[in-house]
Design an enzyme around this catalytic site. Structure first.
Site, PDB file in Angstrom:
ATOM      1  N   ARG A  35       0.702  -1.226  -0.235  1.00  0.00           N
ATOM      2  CA  ARG A  35      -0.131   0.113  -0.238  1.00  0.00           C
ATOM      3  C   ARG A  35       0.744   1.274  -0.111  1.00  0.00           C
ATOM      4  NH1 ARG A  35      -4.400  -2.466   4.201  1.00  0.00           N
ATOM      5  NH2 ARG A  35      -5.854  -3.228   2.350  1.00  0.00           N
ATOM      6  N   LYS A 221     -19.184 -18.797   1.438  1.00  0.00           N
ATOM      7  CA  LYS A 221     -20.741 -18.383   1.729  1.00  0.00           C
ATOM      8  C   LYS A 221     -21.491 -17.878   0.323  1.00  0.00           C
ATOM      9  CE  LYS A 221     -20.572 -18.548   6.693  1.00  0.00           C
ATOM     10  NZ  LYS A 221     -20.824 -17.733   7.831  1.00  0.00           N
ATOM     11  N   GLY A 377     -10.526  -9.398  -0.782  1.00  0.00           N
ATOM     12  CA  GLY A 377      -9.491  -9.677   0.019  1.00  0.00           C
ATOM     13  C   GLY A 377      -8.871 -11.058  -0.230  1.00  0.00           C
ATOM     14  N   GLY A 400     -13.972  -4.428   0.462  1.00  0.00           N
ATOM     15  CA  GLY A 400     -15.471  -3.957   0.703  1.00  0.00           C
ATOM     16  C   GLY A 400     -15.573  -2.684  -0.401  1.00  0.00           C
TER      17      GLY A 400
END
Ligand code: AMP
Length: 419
Positions: A35, A221, A377, A400
């Protein structure tokens, strides 16, 4: 909104929201400076054009001010190393020292503010409320922090002449430094290169993909991926469904899945995805076989079974050899590839081969001219684990934020610059 390439930074102080939320070890050394490296081109641009730079970021999730564990002082050396310029550390965000340092900043100089999240005002959420606080107390605390947030934003803005947002990873948050501050720079606000790169990559995939376009959705999921799957079904030609969610689809269709991960409450959702795909002519590719284990462990015994016929006492933890082959063949036939979520428990080497095969196929397709975007991620961790990050077209830094942008939601950090 301005463009970073054409803006005249000469003699201007630029406050840049970067994402320096990097991992530190127990000695507070930066263990992965991806980053920091990503932020360098934007910082250099301002300096080369005769401006000075005030860097601001959050680090981790501190619950109080001055928690040394989360101090950005730990990353100063790592930033200096990559930037090749001395970085002055302000020690806080609001105090005299920060204000003085910003005021005296000369062209070519760089300073770094302390962790923004040392201040409750950054997120605008009250802190230290008792567990049994009443609704009135909560509302009063919220009102108080919102009121002081205005002062916080105003003070940050007072340090600079121009605001640059280059932190895509927090663009889905309406925080002081990511969105609210932009209002103080109506004619002097812009995206940095990280932001520009992210938005361009996602827009390319979502707005004008070369076809055929496949999305590979893995992870554990169905419930956590349903919104993105539904959105993608408006865009893709095919969908590869992998990972733990495979077994919810198999069980929903009457398959036997042994002890594999499963969400019975998602059966109707899984069936409706299949029905919608059929109706729209979207090809769904699912793993026909699975590498099954008799325990969720690296030492487990394994066997390959059909994904819809797994014996009791066994669970599918990776895709099987036939699936590896069919996924590869499918991926190689596509011109746009989006990958979100591993197709097995890649954290354990024994169950990482399927995700590796997917990563290699994406790299090979990219070499043949396909455009590939890896995001979310775990798929980023996955592509890094296999050392293939530079063999794909774009690796997104925002988990996100990426998903919300793809889902069509307006990101506050993006809207604040564009409006
Ligand atoms: P997500 O954050 O939803 O993308 O999920 C990523 C996680 O899914 C990783 O930690 C994987 O280990 C996990 N995962 C992938 N395949 C399976 C599987 N077959 N069974 C259980 N967990 C899985």
């Amino acid at each position: 909104m301005q463009a970073i390439d054409s803006y005249d930074f000469k003699g201007k102080r630029a406050i840049i929201r970067v994402d320096f939320n990097v991992p530190l070890n127990e000695k507070f050394e930066v263990t992965d400076d991806t980053r920091i490296r990503a932020a360098i081109p934007t910082i250099k641009k301002v300096l080369e054009k005769g401006g000075s730079v005030i860097l601001m970021s959050h680090l981790g999730r501190p619950k109080k001010n001055n928690d040394d564990k989360f101090s950005l002082s730990h990353i100063v050396t790592a930033v200096e190393k990559r930037l090749g310029v001395k970085v002055m550390f302000a020690g806080d965000c609001m105090g005299e020292k920060a204000a003085e340092m910003a005021k005296n900043l000369k062209p070519g100089e760089v300073m770094l503010l302390e962790n923004l999240r040392f201040y409750a005002e950054e997120e605008g959420k009250p802190r230290g409320l008792a567990d049994d606080a009443t609704d009135e107390e909560k509302a009063a605390a919220k009102k108080e922090v919102k009121a002081s947030q205005k002062e916080f934003v105003k003070k940050l803005a007072s340090y600079a002449d121009v605001y640059i947002n280059d932190a895509f990873g927090t663009a889905h948050r309406a925080h002081a430094s990511t969105a609210l501050i932009a209002d103080y720079f109506p004619n002097d606000k812009m995206f940095g290169y990280v932001m520009n790169g992210e938005l361009k990559a996602i827009d390319q995939v979502m707005e004008s993909p070369a076809r055929p376009f496949v999305a590979i959705i893995g992870g554990s999921k169905v419930s956590s991926k349903i919104t993105i799957i539904e959105k993608l079904m408006e865009k893709v030609d095919s969908l590869i469904i992998g990972g733990g969610m495979t077994y919810t689809f198999m069980a929903a269709q009457g398959g036997k899945i042994g002890g594999s991960i499963c969400e019975p409450d998602q059966f109707p959702v899984a069936l409706s995805i299949l029905a919608k795909a059929k109706e729209k002519g979207i090809k769904i590719v699912m793993a026909e076989d699975a590498l099954c284990a008799d325990a969720f462990s690296e030492d487990a015994n394994t066997q390959v079974c059909p994904s819809n016929d797994i014996p009791d006492g066994w669970e599918g933890l990776d895709i099987g050899p036939k699936a590896k082959e069919s996924f590869r063949e499918h991926i190689l036939g596509c011109k746009t590839i989006l990958w979100n979520g591993p197709v097995g428990v890649f954290e354990m080497d024994k169950f990482a081969e399927g995700s590796k095969a997917v990563a290699v196929a994406i790299a090979d397709a990219t070499a043949k001219g396909a455009y590939s975007l890896i995001g979310g991620g775990d798929s980023v961790a996955c592509i890094n684990k296999f050392g293939l990050a530079d063999k794909v077209s774009y690796v997104s830094t925002g988990g996100g934020a990426l998903l919300e942008y793809m889902e069509g939601k307006e990101l506050p950090g993006v809207a604040a610059i564009r409006k």
